[in-house]
Scaffold this active site. Sequence first.
Site, short mmCIF file in Angstrom:
data_model
loop_
_atom_site.label_atom_id
_atom_site.label_comp_id
_atom_site.label_asym_id
_atom_site.label_seq_id
_atom_site.Cartn_x
_atom_site.Cartn_y
_atom_site.Cartn_z
N ASP A 88 31.68 36.77 49.96
CA ASP A 88 32.38 35.51 50.17
C ASP A 88 33.37 35.54 51.34
O ASP A 88 34.36 34.81 51.34
CB ASP A 88 33.11 35.12 48.89
CG ASP A 88 33.93 36.27 48.31
OD1 ASP A 88 34.32 37.18 49.07
OD2 ASP A 88 34.18 36.27 47.09
N GLU A 97 25.25 39.03 45.56
CA GLU A 97 26.47 38.76 44.80
C GLU A 97 26.77 37.27 44.81
O GLU A 97 27.89 36.83 45.07
CB GLU A 97 27.66 39.57 45.32
CG GLU A 97 28.79 39.67 44.31
CD GLU A 97 29.97 40.49 44.81
OE1 GLU A 97 29.97 41.70 44.55
OE2 GLU A 97 30.85 39.92 45.47
N GLU A 107 38.11 32.52 49.91
CA GLU A 107 36.79 32.98 49.47
C GLU A 107 36.10 32.04 48.49
O GLU A 107 34.88 31.85 48.56
CB GLU A 107 36.91 34.38 48.84
CG GLU A 107 37.21 35.49 49.84
CD GLU A 107 38.69 35.66 50.13
OE1 GLU A 107 39.04 36.60 50.85
OE2 GLU A 107 39.51 34.83 49.64
N HIS A 147 46.49 43.40 48.57
CA HIS A 147 46.27 42.94 49.94
C HIS A 147 45.90 41.47 50.03
O HIS A 147 45.92 40.90 51.11
CB HIS A 147 45.13 43.75 50.58
CG HIS A 147 43.78 43.42 50.03
ND1 HIS A 147 43.33 43.93 48.83
CD2 HIS A 147 42.80 42.60 50.49
CE1 HIS A 147 42.12 43.46 48.59
NE2 HIS A 147 41.77 42.64 49.57
N ARG A 154 45.37 37.58 50.40
CA ARG A 154 46.17 36.59 51.13
C ARG A 154 47.06 35.77 50.19
O ARG A 154 48.21 35.47 50.51
CB ARG A 154 45.22 35.67 51.91
CG ARG A 154 45.89 34.73 52.88
CD ARG A 154 44.84 33.87 53.55
NE ARG A 154 43.93 34.65 54.37
CZ ARG A 154 44.10 34.88 55.65
NH1 ARG A 154 45.16 34.39 56.27
NH2 ARG A 154 43.23 35.60 56.34
N HIS A 157 47.55 48.17 53.24
CA HIS A 157 46.75 47.32 54.11
C HIS A 157 47.45 47.18 55.46
O HIS A 157 48.67 47.05 55.53
CB HIS A 157 46.57 45.94 53.46
CG HIS A 157 45.46 45.14 54.06
ND1 HIS A 157 45.62 44.40 55.20
CD2 HIS A 157 44.17 44.97 53.68
CE1 HIS A 157 44.48 43.79 55.49
NE2 HIS A 157 43.58 44.13 54.59
#
Length: 371
Positions: free
Chosen positions: A96, A118, A132, A210, A212, A243
Amino acid sequence: MKNIIIILGTRPEAIKLAPVIIELRKNPNYRVFVCNTEQQKELSNQTLGFFGIQADFNLDVMQPNQTLAGVGARILNALSDIYVANKFDATIVQGDTMTVFCGALVSFYNRVPVFHVEAGLRSYDIFEPFPEEALRQMVSRITDLHFTPTELAHDALIKENIPENKIHLTGNTVIDALGCLAPEVIDNAKSALRARGVRLDDKLVLATVHRRENHGERLHHILGAIKNLADEFPNHQFILPVHPNPNVHDTVHKTLGDRKNIILTQPLDYPELVCVMQNAKLVMTDSGGIQEEAPTFGVPVLVMRYETERTEGIAAGFAQLVGADAEKIMNAARNVLGREKSETRTDGAQNPYGDGHAAQKIANAIKDFWG
């Protein structure tokens, strides 16, 4: 001869598509091309190398402080040039990311069938995870073969009126990938971790953050919980791969850098991450892939997100959804860290995300697609 292009750009995509690449290349009737958009340049290329794979096309599209629209535009333009110069019979994407969305869109523009590995994961909140959830929903509308990792994902597509003959329940290829690493690769990873001071014992905790949507205030809550847990359990060692995004990196080091039992390290390579999960007493993460991999090793997982599209692990008791709520994170962690490691393990053979044969099922479905 069928020309298949497999498009990836991040480390998770490289991990999950490597078994598919390996399986498809066993068929002499396929010519398999690998395109790396290099959304995560070093990590994706390094990970492909662990599986003996080298990309045929490297796009190098990333720039500092880029916008989502900017990176999307660069990937679209670079991929368009590749499709103009080559003839492909199918495109395979996984997951995604922006790479997935752009790969599927350019393929659609060129009337090339899209095969989505997936497929069907859903939270039904387009801002959790962001971006995503929206990207994968849009990809589903232009996909010709949907390879779903679980029954929930399969059912989600049925409810969205995707024809059932386009959906194939395969399991998740991330479980296949765990079996593709040579023993010497794992041994080298163990040596590298020990050289960094990581204790592969029964008091090891893996933490990753990590996403967003966890930047800003949520990140402070999560890191505060980890800091308090490190103080409360000084005989446990916490390893946190940091990250590189400055929004994450600088805050992590400022908050946790002075704790002796917290190891802040660069992102672990794939074999190192596997070794840590194999030995960890607890995993605390907002990663999607780790939620799928960790049950194979029987390690409890705290999912530091408010929504997860991977609810099978929670339903099966492998994982617990704790969000970015510091109190909830600490209470759930105490329940594991306050007991012996042997008391908190689960049966890894019951991993709800796959049986290690997903790539073979995908190859069979593709063969059937072409008759």
